[in-house]
Scaffold this active site. Sequence first.
Site, PDB file in Angstrom:
ATOM      1  N   ASP A  98       0.812  -1.188   0.053  1.00  0.00           N
ATOM      2  CA  ASP A  98      -0.397  -0.209  -0.098  1.00  0.00           C
ATOM      3  C   ASP A  98       0.615   1.476   0.346  1.00  0.00           C
ATOM      4  O   ASP A  98       2.226   1.502   1.230  1.00  0.00           O
ATOM      5  CB  ASP A  98      -0.585  -0.035   1.249  1.00  0.00           C
ATOM      6  N   ASP A 147       1.106   8.187  -9.461  1.00  0.00           N
ATOM      7  CA  ASP A 147      -0.005   7.777 -10.571  1.00  0.00           C
ATOM      8  C   ASP A 147      -1.170   7.095 -10.047  1.00  0.00           C
ATOM      9  O   ASP A 147      -1.243   5.647 -10.278  1.00  0.00           O
ATOM     10  CB  ASP A 147       1.140   7.194 -11.870  1.00  0.00           C
TER      11      ASP A 147
END
Length: 536
Positions: free
Chosen positions: A379, A397
């Site tokens: 994560d 992104d």
Amino acid sequence: MKEETMDKVDDKFSVESEASGSISAEMELQVDNDAVIPVIPLFFIVFLVALCGIVYELIIGTCSSYLLGDSVYQFSLTIGLYLSAMGIGSYLSKKVENRLLNVLFAVEIAIGLAGGFSGLFLLAAYTNTDYYHPIMFLLIILIGAMAGFEIPILVRILEKQANLRETLANVLTFDYAGALIGSLAFPLLILPAMGVVKGAIVVGLINIFAAFLTVIFCRRAMDGTFKLLVAATAVGAGLLFSFARADEVTKILESRLFNHRVVFKAHTRYQKLDLTRWHNDIRLYINNHMQFCSVDEYRYHEPLVHPAMSLAGGGGRVLILGGGDGLAARELLKYPDLKEIVLVDIDPDIVKLCRENPLISKLNEGALDNPKLTVVSMDAYKYVEQNPERFDCILIDLPDPNNVSLSKLYTKTFYMLVRSRLKPHGALALQSTSLYFAPKSFWCIHETMKAAGFFVRGYHVTIPSFGDWGFQLASLNSFEPGDLRVKVPTRYLDDREMKNIFAIAEDEIYRGEKLACNTLIFPKVLQYYAMEWKKW
């Protein structure tokens, strides 16, 4: 005298029965027609009923999140309606006075039918009608009411045990255990291995299995089961046939979600992936949201990468948060002074797809296999929180903030963590949804970054498959966009266009009320995003 003697015998027998009832009831119970049936299988049926119920709930919530977005709203709506419907079913169960096992058997068949085809029903409703919400509401209420109907019926069957207190405790124990196993099995096994359509069918078959268990162990206490057995067999056969054809049917239905032929699809632990192709037009979708189109993706990735690399000096170490498709990495590898890329993506399956699929690996020019690149399956929030390394350039992104999990990656807290991982001369760039279609979201991200201590400039480009798309360029020091230069070969972005992308048109400058900073406690960008994109 004879009557008094008989009364004493009856009283003695009653006392002895009460004393031994708790022992014998653990293994079997006696129902209305004097047939004795085992108890343990009924507890197992309670377990299966709860397991199936929670999985149906999760399947409907997941389908709605995939198709409509806003997962918090969809799951909240599903849970609320489901629990309310369970209350209705529980209330209605009191109207059943006899043949409880037959009723239980019939309800199991009905739930297996409705729940087993729920994924298929919802996908068909979304792709073929304008009535997705009414059909979704009907399914939730129907399945929830039947699930709520079952538990009181089972309790009434099991209350033949001498001790109602123990009966309720046992029923609720197995009920909660089934719910726990179902809630774990869905994200860890059912969804990634089978998806929502086939997963629902398998769970429907578990309901039919529970129905047959009722007959196998309780047949002496039931009558007139022939028609029910025929119905259960028919539903089970229908579910098995549907399972065998599910991929084919799903492919047909999903093709209506996209303009192009689906050439790959998968449900990973974290998301739903679809890859489509029409001639040379390759598109990747995550949860039905397009991530890139091969025809014009360079108009997204060049503006994401090169302004930040110009500001950072064009070399050193670069961190990409997201970007599992390898397309941003492809642009970075054009820089000869680049030393290392660390790409952090939570889903290893999307990286695997984009590394091994020849359509995408050709597009990213094998960037994911480059020795300068290290992939970390983690994560993004946890990575910047736990990893103390600093980078010359950071590129974010990530998908748009369309759910709570993603919204946390657009918060002031997250940007402060990112700031602490940036070298003093470094630069940060990130995509920040459409400046034109979602101006509040764009400027909320902009203001949140400023609140985290960055000097920020917003910019935008036109991408045919996305429209007017926005980005943020940030640094710990002030800078002038006019000083930025493109130092590597590109297809779209040059020095002239580098200046143009920072020009914000008058109708794209937000002049409304002061926008709130996006935080973990108050995810305002999620609210702005949902409101703005709903219009389009």
